[in-house]
Design a protein around this motif. Structure first.
Motif, PDB file in Angstrom:
ATOM      1  N   THR A 193      42.230 -66.732 -17.242  1.00 26.38           N
ATOM      2  CA  THR A 193      42.331 -67.946 -18.068  1.00 26.38           C
ATOM      3  C   THR A 193      41.990 -69.143 -17.199  1.00 26.38           C
ATOM      4  OG1 THR A 193      44.071 -66.977 -19.445  1.00 26.38           O
ATOM      5  CG2 THR A 193      43.848 -69.376 -19.494  1.00 26.38           C
ATOM      6  N   VAL A 194      41.336 -70.139 -17.793  1.00 24.55           N
ATOM      7  CA  VAL A 194      40.964 -71.362 -17.081  1.00 24.55           C
ATOM      8  C   VAL A 194      41.403 -72.567 -17.906  1.00 24.55           C
ATOM      9  CG1 VAL A 194      39.090 -72.709 -16.070  1.00 24.55           C
ATOM     10  CG2 VAL A 194      38.948 -70.198 -16.102  1.00 24.55           C
ATOM     11  N   VAL A 195      42.035 -73.528 -17.251  1.00 27.63           N
ATOM     12  CA  VAL A 195      42.377 -74.811 -17.869  1.00 27.63           C
ATOM     13  C   VAL A 195      41.731 -75.908 -17.034  1.00 27.63           C
ATOM     14  CG1 VAL A 195      44.221 -76.423 -18.463  1.00 27.63           C
ATOM     15  CG2 VAL A 195      44.544 -73.961 -18.839  1.00 27.63           C
ATOM     16  N   VAL A 196      40.905 -76.734 -17.676  1.00 23.61           N
ATOM     17  CA  VAL A 196      40.241 -77.852 -17.006  1.00 23.61           C
ATOM     18  C   VAL A 196      40.814 -79.145 -17.563  1.00 23.61           C
ATOM     19  CG1 VAL A 196      38.055 -78.934 -16.376  1.00 23.61           C
ATOM     20  CG2 VAL A 196      38.131 -76.469 -16.843  1.00 23.61           C
ATOM     21  N   CYS A 231      40.950 -83.110 -18.161  1.00 28.82           N
ATOM     22  CA  CYS A 231      39.885 -84.103 -18.341  1.00 28.82           C
ATOM     23  C   CYS A 231      40.458 -85.508 -18.473  1.00 28.82           C
ATOM     24  CB  CYS A 231      39.038 -83.752 -19.560  1.00 28.82           C
ATOM     25  SG  CYS A 231      38.335 -82.087 -19.517  1.00 28.82           S
ATOM     26  N   GLY A 232      41.513 -85.821 -17.711  1.00 30.29           N
ATOM     27  CA  GLY A 232      42.106 -87.148 -17.736  1.00 30.29           C
ATOM     28  C   GLY A 232      42.604 -87.521 -19.121  1.00 30.29           C
ATOM     29  N   SER A 233      42.295 -88.724 -19.553  1.00 35.74           N
ATOM     30  CA  SER A 233      42.778 -89.214 -20.843  1.00 35.74           C
ATOM     31  C   SER A 233      42.156 -88.486 -22.032  1.00 35.74           C
ATOM     32  CB  SER A 233      42.501 -90.715 -20.963  1.00 35.74           C
ATOM     33  OG  SER A 233      41.106 -90.966 -20.898  1.00 35.74           O
ATOM     34  N   LYS A 234      41.101 -87.692 -21.774  1.00 35.32           N
ATOM     35  CA  LYS A 234      40.462 -86.937 -22.863  1.00 35.32           C
ATOM     36  C   LYS A 234      41.227 -85.664 -23.216  1.00 35.32           C
ATOM     37  CE  LYS A 234      35.818 -88.574 -21.656  1.00 35.32           C
ATOM     38  NZ  LYS A 234      34.472 -88.154 -21.179  1.00 35.32           N
ATOM     39  N   GLY A 235      42.113 -85.210 -22.320  1.00 38.40           N
ATOM     40  CA  GLY A 235      42.881 -84.010 -22.612  1.00 38.40           C
ATOM     41  C   GLY A 235      42.550 -82.876 -21.678  1.00 38.40           C
ATOM     42  N   ALA A 236      42.449 -81.665 -22.211  1.00 41.81           N
ATOM     43  CA  ALA A 236      42.186 -80.495 -21.380  1.00 41.81           C
ATOM     44  C   ALA A 236      41.425 -79.448 -22.176  1.00 41.81           C
ATOM     45  CB  ALA A 236      43.496 -79.906 -20.845  1.00 41.81           C
ATOM     46  N   TYR A 237      40.603 -78.707 -21.447  1.00 40.01           N
ATOM     47  CA  TYR A 237      39.798 -77.629 -22.008  1.00 40.01           C
ATOM     48  C   TYR A 237      40.392 -76.312 -21.535  1.00 40.01           C
ATOM     49  CZ  TYR A 237      35.505 -74.914 -22.990  1.00 40.01           C
ATOM     50  OH  TYR A 237      34.590 -74.002 -23.456  1.00 40.01           O
ATOM     51  N   VAL A 238      40.691 -75.409 -22.453  1.00 38.83           N
ATOM     52  CA  VAL A 238      41.251 -74.114 -22.092  1.00 38.83           C
ATOM     53  C   VAL A 238      40.294 -73.025 -22.534  1.00 38.83           C
ATOM     54  CG1 VAL A 238      42.650 -74.057 -24.210  1.00 38.83           C
ATOM     55  CG2 VAL A 238      43.235 -72.552 -22.301  1.00 38.83           C
ATOM     56  N   ALA A 239      40.078 -72.046 -21.651  1.00 39.48           N
ATOM     57  CA  ALA A 239      39.136 -70.969 -21.945  1.00 39.48           C
ATOM     58  C   ALA A 239      39.721 -69.631 -21.510  1.00 39.48           C
ATOM     59  CB  ALA A 239      37.811 -71.212 -21.229  1.00 39.48           C
ATOM     60  N   THR A 240      39.566 -68.645 -22.382  1.00 40.93           N
ATOM     61  CA  THR A 240      39.908 -67.255 -22.104  1.00 40.93           C
ATOM     62  C   THR A 240      38.725 -66.401 -22.539  1.00 40.93           C
ATOM     63  OG1 THR A 240      40.809 -66.690 -24.267  1.00 40.93           O
ATOM     64  CG2 THR A 240      42.294 -67.826 -22.748  1.00 40.93           C
ATOM     65  N   PRO A 241      38.712 -65.112 -22.207  1.00 42.75           N
ATOM     66  CA  PRO A 241      37.638 -64.255 -22.718  1.00 42.75           C
ATOM     67  C   PRO A 241      37.563 -64.230 -24.243  1.00 42.75           C
ATOM     68  CG  PRO A 241      38.736 -63.182 -20.878  1.00 42.75           C
ATOM     69  CD  PRO A 241      39.539 -64.404 -21.205  1.00 42.75           C
ATOM     70  N   GLU A 242      38.690 -64.552 -24.900  1.00 41.65           N
ATOM     71  CA  GLU A 242      38.741 -64.562 -26.359  1.00 41.65           C
ATOM     72  C   GLU A 242      38.031 -65.764 -26.968  1.00 41.65           C
ATOM     73  OE1 GLU A 242      42.245 -64.880 -29.820  1.00 41.65           O
ATOM     74  OE2 GLU A 242      42.756 -64.868 -27.692  1.00 41.65           O
ATOM     75  N   GLY A 243      38.016 -66.910 -26.236  1.00 41.77           N
ATOM     76  CA  GLY A 243      37.411 -68.127 -26.770  1.00 41.77           C
ATOM     77  C   GLY A 243      37.888 -69.333 -25.987  1.00 41.77           C
ATOM     78  N   SER A 244      37.567 -70.508 -26.506  1.00 41.82           N
ATOM     79  CA  SER A 244      37.907 -71.744 -25.793  1.00 41.82           C
ATOM     80  C   SER A 244      38.283 -72.827 -26.788  1.00 41.82           C
ATOM     81  CB  SER A 244      36.728 -72.208 -24.939  1.00 41.82           C
ATOM     82  OG  SER A 244      35.591 -72.456 -25.746  1.00 41.82           O
ATOM     83  N   SER A 245      38.897 -73.912 -26.242  1.00 41.46           N
ATOM     84  CA  SER A 245      39.363 -74.992 -27.097  1.00 41.46           C
ATOM     85  C   SER A 245      39.555 -76.250 -26.269  1.00 41.46           C
ATOM     86  CB  SER A 245      40.688 -74.600 -27.761  1.00 41.46           C
ATOM     87  OG  SER A 245      41.162 -75.608 -28.623  1.00 41.46           O
ATOM     88  N   MET A 246      39.222 -77.398 -26.844  1.00 42.22           N
ATOM     89  CA  MET A 246      39.490 -78.700 -26.227  1.00 42.22           C
ATOM     90  C   MET A 246      40.699 -79.311 -26.920  1.00 42.22           C
ATOM     91  SD  MET A 246      38.377 -80.817 -23.879  1.00 42.22           S
ATOM     92  CE  MET A 246      39.017 -82.427 -23.382  1.00 42.22           C
TER      93      MET A 246
END
Length: 312
Positions: A216-219, A221-236
């Motif tokens: 799993t990866v969480v990026v 992005c400051g005031s924009k929030g965060a991007y989360v990604a897994t092999p299943e999919g991703s979401s901002m």
């Protein structure tokens, strides 16, 4: 899931600020891994700090702060060098760090200081940040990372001031990808991604890290929030609206909140579970941004509920 072991640097931040028309530097205890340890503890988690502190007055203050916060210090090592200083300047609320102290007090943890039984008994083991750029800490972290059992979480926490040229960036990229390959969670900032992969977006960085091997990866992005990604999919996911005064420790608080949820609930079964955890983490970071300082800004659960209401 029991306790978390946090490996990494503890140091003293000198935070640039103004007072009566003069530029002064306010002392604060910091270091990204220490911030994570404090953040997890304030949210109700059990943490053991595994790192090295200078054997001086500043090191004494950090050790006392850890104990007062409720962090386990039986795995702490004291070393005979001055405590590292990080002079912190600001562009708005965003900090920039310049480090002083050679050799760094935080990088002198040795492999023989790592107790395999302590690591194996943990629910989560965290490492990352600038301490990995130096020996003997890097060897100690590799030893801890190889112990089977705990959930492995990693944060590269890139500091451009410590990367003088393209060769240094390449070396760091190869190093962190070694840890990415067996990580259950990688948390990094969009700025980290841009440095490590030549302007990469959160989505492209996360895709690459998953291919390297992370689960799993969480990026952030400051005031924009965060991007989360897994092999299943991703979401901002959007960040809550806050009146930010100091973003020091905000990314660390995201990691702390994610570790706390891992200790409480285990690894989420799907993307929606990770989305819930990241929403919680962004609420924690929002409150941190409204306070000055790093470790001292980490909130308790009661403070979160007071600020945001009941959190899922």
């Amino acid at each position: 899931m029991g306790y978390a072991v946090v490996l990494g640097e503890a140091l003293v931040d000198l935070l640039e600020t103004g007072h009566d028309g003069e530029l002064i530097y306010r002392q604060a205890i910091g270091g990204a891994p220490l911030n994570v340890a404090v953040g997890v503890t304030r949210l109700g988690g059990d943490v053991r700090y595994l790192g090295s502190l200078g054997n001086d007055t500043l090191g004494d203050r950090i050790a006392a702060f850890l104990r007062q916060t409720g962090i386990g210090t039986e795995t702490l090592t004291r070393v005979g060098v001055p405590t590292t200083l990080a002079v912190t300047t600001f562009d708005g609320a965003e900090p920039t760090f310049q480090f002083y102290g050679e050799p760094p007090s935080y990088a002198l943890l040795r492999p023989e200081d790592v107790d395999d039984a302590v690591i194996a008994g943990a629910g989560v083991v965290y490492t990352g940040s600038i301490c990995l750029m130096r020996e003997p800490f890097r060897a100690a972290a590799r030893k801890a990372w190889a112990v089977p059992g705990p959930v492995r979480v990693f944060d590269p926490n890139v500091r451009p001031k410590l990367l003088p040229d393209a060769a240094a960036v390449t070396a760091l990229r190869e190093l962190v990808e070694e840890f990415f390959a067996t990580a259950d969670l990688v948390k990094l900032s969009s700025a980290d991604a841009e440095v490590l992969w030549d302007g990469a977006t959160p989505a492209s960085a996360a895709e690459h890290i998953l291919k390297v091997g992370a689960r799993t990866v969480v990026v952030t992005c400051g005031s924009k929030g965060a991007y989360v990604a897994t092999p299943e999919g991703s979401s901002m996911l959007p960040a809550p609206s806050v009146a930010a005064v100091d973003a020091t420790g905000a990314g660390d608080s995201v990691m702390a909140a994610l570790v706390r949820r891992l200790l409480a609930d285990g690894v989420p079964a799907d993307l929606e579970g990770w989305r819930r955890n990241v929403r919680f983490a962004l609420a924690v970071a929002g409150l941190v941004c409204e306070r000055p300082g790093g470790a001292v800004a980490m909130p308790t659960t009661d403070e979160l509920v007071t600020r945001w209401g009941a959190l899922v």
